[in-house]
Design an enzyme around this catalytic site. Sequence first.
Site, PDB file in Angstrom:
ATOM      1  N   ASN A 138       0.862  -1.188   0.000  1.00  0.00           N
ATOM      2  CA  ASN A 138       0.000   0.000   0.000  1.00  0.00           C
ATOM      3  C   ASN A 138       0.896   1.235   0.000  1.00  0.00           C
ATOM      4  O   ASN A 138       1.508   1.561   1.018  1.00  0.00           O
ATOM      5  CB  ASN A 138      -0.885  -0.041   1.263  1.00  0.00           C
ATOM      6  CG  ASN A 138      -1.726   1.209   1.428  1.00  0.00           C
ATOM      7  OD1 ASN A 138      -1.845   2.018   0.512  1.00  0.00           O
ATOM      8  ND2 ASN A 138      -2.311   1.361   2.607  1.00  0.00           N
TER       9      ASN A 138
ATOM     10  N   LYS B  72       0.006   4.281  -0.261  1.00  0.00           N
ATOM     11  CA  LYS B  72      -0.663   5.439   0.355  1.00  0.00           C
ATOM     12  C   LYS B  72      -0.502   6.685  -0.520  1.00  0.00           C
ATOM     13  O   LYS B  72      -0.567   6.591  -1.738  1.00  0.00           O
ATOM     14  CB  LYS B  72      -0.145   5.659   1.779  1.00  0.00           C
ATOM     15  CG  LYS B  72      -0.196   4.387   2.620  1.00  0.00           C
ATOM     16  CD  LYS B  72       0.007   4.626   4.086  1.00  0.00           C
ATOM     17  CE  LYS B  72       0.085   3.308   4.808  1.00  0.00           C
ATOM     18  NZ  LYS B  72      -0.002   3.415   6.235  1.00  0.00           N
TER      19      LYS B  72
ATOM     20  N   HIS C 240      -9.442   0.575   5.072  1.00  0.00           N
ATOM     21  CA  HIS C 240      -8.156   0.842   5.732  1.00  0.00           C
ATOM     22  C   HIS C 240      -8.399   1.746   6.942  1.00  0.00           C
ATOM     23  O   HIS C 240      -9.250   2.625   6.900  1.00  0.00           O
ATOM     24  CB  HIS C 240      -7.176   1.497   4.751  1.00  0.00           C
ATOM     25  CG  HIS C 240      -5.774   1.495   5.275  1.00  0.00           C
ATOM     26  ND1 HIS C 240      -5.341   2.416   6.204  1.00  0.00           N
ATOM     27  CD2 HIS C 240      -4.739   0.673   5.041  1.00  0.00           C
ATOM     28  CE1 HIS C 240      -4.077   2.151   6.505  1.00  0.00           C
ATOM     29  NE2 HIS C 240      -3.686   1.095   5.815  1.00  0.00           N
TER      30      HIS C 240
ATOM     31  N   GLU D 262      -6.901   4.173   8.038  1.00  0.00           N
ATOM     32  CA  GLU D 262      -6.748   5.612   7.783  1.00  0.00           C
ATOM     33  C   GLU D 262      -8.033   6.198   7.195  1.00  0.00           C
ATOM     34  O   GLU D 262      -8.246   7.412   7.241  1.00  0.00           O
ATOM     35  CB  GLU D 262      -5.523   5.854   6.882  1.00  0.00           C
ATOM     36  CG  GLU D 262      -4.237   5.666   7.682  1.00  0.00           C
ATOM     37  CD  GLU D 262      -3.048   5.145   6.904  1.00  0.00           C
ATOM     38  OE1 GLU D 262      -3.064   5.227   5.650  1.00  0.00           O
ATOM     39  OE2 GLU D 262      -2.104   4.654   7.531  1.00  0.00           O
TER      40      GLU D 262
ATOM     41  N   GLU E  59      -5.390  -5.647  10.591  1.00  0.00           N
ATOM     42  CA  GLU E  59      -4.399  -4.606  10.844  1.00  0.00           C
ATOM     43  C   GLU E  59      -4.708  -3.915  12.174  1.00  0.00           C
ATOM     44  O   GLU E  59      -5.546  -3.000  12.213  1.00  0.00           O
ATOM     45  CB  GLU E  59      -4.427  -3.561   9.726  1.00  0.00           C
ATOM     46  CG  GLU E  59      -4.119  -4.107   8.353  1.00  0.00           C
ATOM     47  CD  GLU E  59      -3.589  -3.026   7.438  1.00  0.00           C
ATOM     48  OE1 GLU E  59      -2.421  -3.130   7.043  1.00  0.00           O
ATOM     49  OE2 GLU E  59      -4.318  -2.074   7.141  1.00  0.00           O
TER      50      GLU E  59
ATOM     51  N   GLY F 111       2.156   1.872  10.822  1.00  0.00           N
ATOM     52  CA  GLY F 111       3.035   3.023  10.666  1.00  0.00           C
ATOM     53  C   GLY F 111       3.712   3.456  11.955  1.00  0.00           C
ATOM     54  O   GLY F 111       4.270   4.547  12.032  1.00  0.00           O
TER      55      GLY F 111
ATOM     56  N   SER G 104       3.358  -2.515  10.435  1.00  0.00           N
ATOM     57  CA  SER G 104       4.813  -2.500  10.615  1.00  0.00           C
ATOM     58  C   SER G 104       5.490  -3.813  10.222  1.00  0.00           C
ATOM     59  O   SER G 104       6.429  -4.258  10.892  1.00  0.00           O
ATOM     60  CB  SER G 104       5.169  -2.101  12.048  1.00  0.00           C
ATOM     61  OG  SER G 104       4.672  -0.792  12.323  1.00  0.00           O
TER      62      SER G 104
HETATM   63  C1  PEP Z   1      -0.744  -0.165   6.038  1.00  0.00           C
HETATM   64  O1  PEP Z   1      -0.690   0.911   5.477  1.00  0.00           O
HETATM   65  O2  PEP Z   1      -1.720  -0.891   5.844  1.00  0.00           O
HETATM   66  C2  PEP Z   1       0.342  -0.559   6.931  1.00  0.00           C
HETATM   67  C3  PEP Z   1       0.247  -1.706   7.537  1.00  0.00           C
HETATM   68  O3  PEP Z   1       1.377   0.321   7.075  1.00  0.00           O
HETATM   69  P1  PEP Z   1       2.810  -0.005   7.776  1.00  0.00           P
HETATM   70  O4  PEP Z   1       3.315  -1.282   7.156  1.00  0.00           O
HETATM   71  O5  PEP Z   1       3.668   1.169   7.427  1.00  0.00           O
HETATM   72  O6  PEP Z   1       2.565  -0.147   9.222  1.00  0.00           O
END
Ligand code: PEP
Length: 252
Positions: free
Chosen positions: A10, A12, A95, A97, A167, A173, A213
């Site tokens: 992703n 973003k 997601h 976000e 997630e 992040g 992460s």
């Molecule tokens: C994500 O954007 O879904 C994500 C898991 O980001 P990161 O790997 O940076 O934590």
Amino acid sequence: MARKTFIAGNWKMYTGSAEAVKLAEAIDAGMMRTDVRVAVFPPFPWLTVVAEALGQSDIAVGGQDCHAEKEGAFTGSVSPTMLLAADCTYVILGHSERRHGLHETDALLNEKLKSALAAGLQVIFCIGELLAEREANRTEAVLDTQLSAGLAGLTAERMNNVTIAYEPVWAIGTGKVATTEQAQAAHAFVRAKIGKLFGEIAAAAVLIQYGGSVKPDNAAALLAQPDIDGALVGGASLKADQFLAIIAAAPR
Ligand code: PEP
């Protein structure tokens, strides 16, 4: 039944046009695993140039969101059919976000999901608890609601085109990764819930990605868990060498 590992990147709201093409080409050039499903999710404006750069590659392209309607006066939005026309195979929905940053509700996500599937897209449907919810021992209750409401009205057949991404919001992040035990327990809960909703065949087949992460140094341990079938990768998907190392960590 063996489930094929699925690693998704992703991007973003990162990368410029040339950078996105270079990143896609570098991932394609370095891909050594034909037994792993891989998809990248660039920002909307770069979807077509990235899809073109990937050409006949096995690496698929997807959008990071879509609207539930086919068309209309929805400024700033993109429809499922527009994503398909931009050579997308996938879309990410729900997601954190968007759930928490843009207040997208379970009901809205359910509309988007049904619409994307009806149009012919494959969907990565994200769920996950906030830190306060985990600390209040509410993780399973949150996942249960997000799955019941988010997947309402779907059939077991439609679930063939849905990947669930677990997630934990506190791990996205932040550099804080869930322990393998925490992740495996949540994934086992999600699989059992899919079983209750759609039956045992759907539960055994559904791919459940972990996201939060994921990095080259923790990917192998996470992907070795029995109910972790892949990863949704944010930050580390913007560096071809890191993303390729995560793909290489998939169990054989
Ligand atoms: C994500 O954007 O879904 C994500 C898991 O980001 P990161 O790997 O940076 O934590």
